[in-house]
Design an enzyme around this catalytic site. Structure first.
Site, PDB file in Angstrom:
ATOM      1  N   HIS A   5      -7.203  -4.492  -1.006  1.00  0.00           N
ATOM      2  CA  HIS A   5      -6.486  -5.730  -1.284  1.00  0.00           C
ATOM      3  C   HIS A   5      -7.148  -6.475  -2.433  1.00  0.00           C
ATOM      4  O   HIS A   5      -6.899  -7.636  -2.663  1.00  0.00           O
ATOM      5  CB  HIS A   5      -6.487  -6.647  -0.062  1.00  0.00           C
ATOM      6  N   HIS A  55       0.821  -1.217   0.000  1.00  0.00           N
ATOM      7  CA  HIS A  55       0.000   0.000   0.000  1.00  0.00           C
ATOM      8  C   HIS A  55       0.855   1.267   0.000  1.00  0.00           C
ATOM      9  O   HIS A  55       0.361   2.350   0.307  1.00  0.00           O
ATOM     10  CB  HIS A  55      -0.907   0.034   1.230  1.00  0.00           C
TER      11      HIS A  55
END
Lengths: 331, 331
Positions: free
Chosen positions: A218, A56
């Site tokens: 995700h 991320h």
């Protein structure tokens, strides 16, 4: 799989070695997987620790520095950091004023941060936690009870970090972190999947002309798959969902248009233009904004919009100086 | 084609509307296609103007601000800006101390900036030009006589912008721009193609396990296509090519590891770790570095490495305060 990596098993350690080499302001342990401000611990200052799966970036390690996080604990790609790692980060930065854990709401993260907090308290370190659960798209997704934590983490970490830098006490820093989370909502859209290096295959597959609304960071399923639509319509879906959850009319807002990792900056600005126009049309005032890839999902294409309803105090804290690899102003 | 756009014909204007909405420090004309510092013209200061095709964001518009560019003229995607546009930008920012055009070496850009300079001189505005041609990969590619201008533009604009901000004269600012270009070399690698919105198809196609070494920032052919290799080997190819052109042993260097638009930040740091290790192993000292997507090719995956052999004066100017949407420190 075409990725700029050496071996799937080494991506986190290799990226941390790069982070260490590029940023002397950070103390990085590529094996122990902690990223700490070089000037930590700061005696008397509440320390902020966050963490979560890698993939991320710049979240969270790129937000370690003056006015934001004191430490980050990056897990494997899309995998929660382990309690020992969070504990090590916590002990490295605590300055006898307590530690705030900023935790995105995923079952593994919440659990592992809780265990680490208990271990830290065994060592006489006071820990509070603020859970980020800003995503309006879905409830009770894979890996999550309740709502997921996504782009709102940037707002929480910046604003709580600013208050901690000013010398506020742990309870006050925790309160402002929770307040920012409560005032923030996010909604993401995927135009492509991403591929976890250790898996080697895309997490999901979209048809030639298909996009997914309400995606998680995700690649977890969102609300629905639809045909590709113009940017202004995608933005309308996202902001309509946010506005249905917390009405924006009359609010002064902080807006993040966040690239998911594979979408060019040009397109992020196109989405931001649509978002600014939508908000004005619906009676909200954009007081502050941020455009760029801040909470990514590897090379996923798409964007996430996060909106925080500001107060004068939150605006002041947002504007306060910050100096991290990924966010820097005013100092 | 899944892109976060409204219509292919509108991408540049829509992105400029977003840029305008997000950055009050800029004066943006989405139709006339100019991006100007809101405080321009600055009397007595040499003004820096750059420009080129869109699709490379944040280059150049994201570098408009204190200590860097005074204006940018963004063309259509991967297409040179027209002379009238460059002229408008030039006239908007000149402060009676002359204007430096920073021009990437593509035939159309060089020609159109030259025409604009002649038109500006008809209006009594003194113009000098510095051409950026830092790419060692190929000579005389499509659209280019000689070498292409790529990542080195960031160094040239930052360092010349700092000297202009200090009040140097036009000849001095032009000289330092040329000096930075001469001391800088770049080499790029593509792991995927990009798709120009108006075309709707990838510019080129790579096999499942294939990458292209020495790629240009518009997807122009590079040196060769090879099988996918580890990041450290890709970095070795790039730095070996740069080192063969200008030996790096013994030099203090400024390094940019630049994401091409579709490569995650995690992978850019993995490449940076390999680059820092390579340079140390080969006797160069990394004095300054920058990691991130600064000169992109829409959503192309891959990276470009740029290396500038520093002098104490160039290091000082690199460190000088800068405040633009994409690069900001020290102020």
């Amino acid at each position: 799989m075409r990725k700029l990596i050496n071996a799937p098993a080494d991506v986190v350690a290799d990226a941390l070695r790069g982070l260490a080499a590029a940023h002397p302001s950070l103390r990085v342990d590529p094996e122990g997987r902690t990223v700490v401000r070089a000037d930590a611990p700061r005696p008397g200052k509440v320390a902020l620790v966050s963490g979560g799966g890698s993939g991320h970036e710049p979240l969270h390690a790129g937000f370690v520095g003056y006015g934001m996080l004191d430490a980050a604990a990056p897990g494997e790609v899309f995998t929660s950091p382990v309690p020992d790692q969070i504990l090590a980060a916590t002990l490295a930065v605590h300055g006898d004023a307590g530690v705030l854990h900023v935790v995105k709401n995923y079952t593994g993260d919440v659990l592992n941060f809780r265990v680490a907090a208990e271990l830290a308290e065994d060592e006489e370190v006071e820990v509070a936690a603020a859970v980020v659960n800003d995503d309006v798209a879905v409830e009770d997704a894979v890996h999550t009870a309740g709502r997921r934590g996504t782009g709102g983490a940037v707002f929480v970490e910046k604003i709580a970090g600013a208050l901690a830098e000013e010398g506020a006490r742990l309870a006050q820093v925790a309160d402002v972190a929770r307040e920012v989370n409560e005032r923030t909502r996010s909604f993401g859209v995927a135009l492509s999947s991403c591929t976890v290096p250790a898996v080697g295959e895309p997490t999901f597959r979209l048809g030639e002309d298909e996009i997914e609304l309400g995606i998680g960071i995700h690649g977890e399923r969102g609300r629905e798959r639809v045909r590709m639509m113009p940017a202004a319509e995608i933005v309308d879906v996202a902001l309509t969902a946010i506005d249905a959850d917390v009405p924006l009319r009359g609010a002064e807002v902080l807006v993040l248009v966040n690239g998911m990792g594979g979408t060019p900056l040009m397109e992020q600005y196109i989405a931001y233009a649509a978002a600014a126009e939508w908000l004005e049309r619906h009676g909200a005032t954009v007081a502050r904004s941020l455009v760029g890839p801040f909470v990514t999902s590897l090379e996923m294409a798409g964007c996430m919009i996060s909106v925080c309803r500001l107060t004068p105090e939150l605006t002041r804290l947002w504007d306060a100086p910050v100096e991290t690899p990924a966010l820097r102003w005013g100092r």
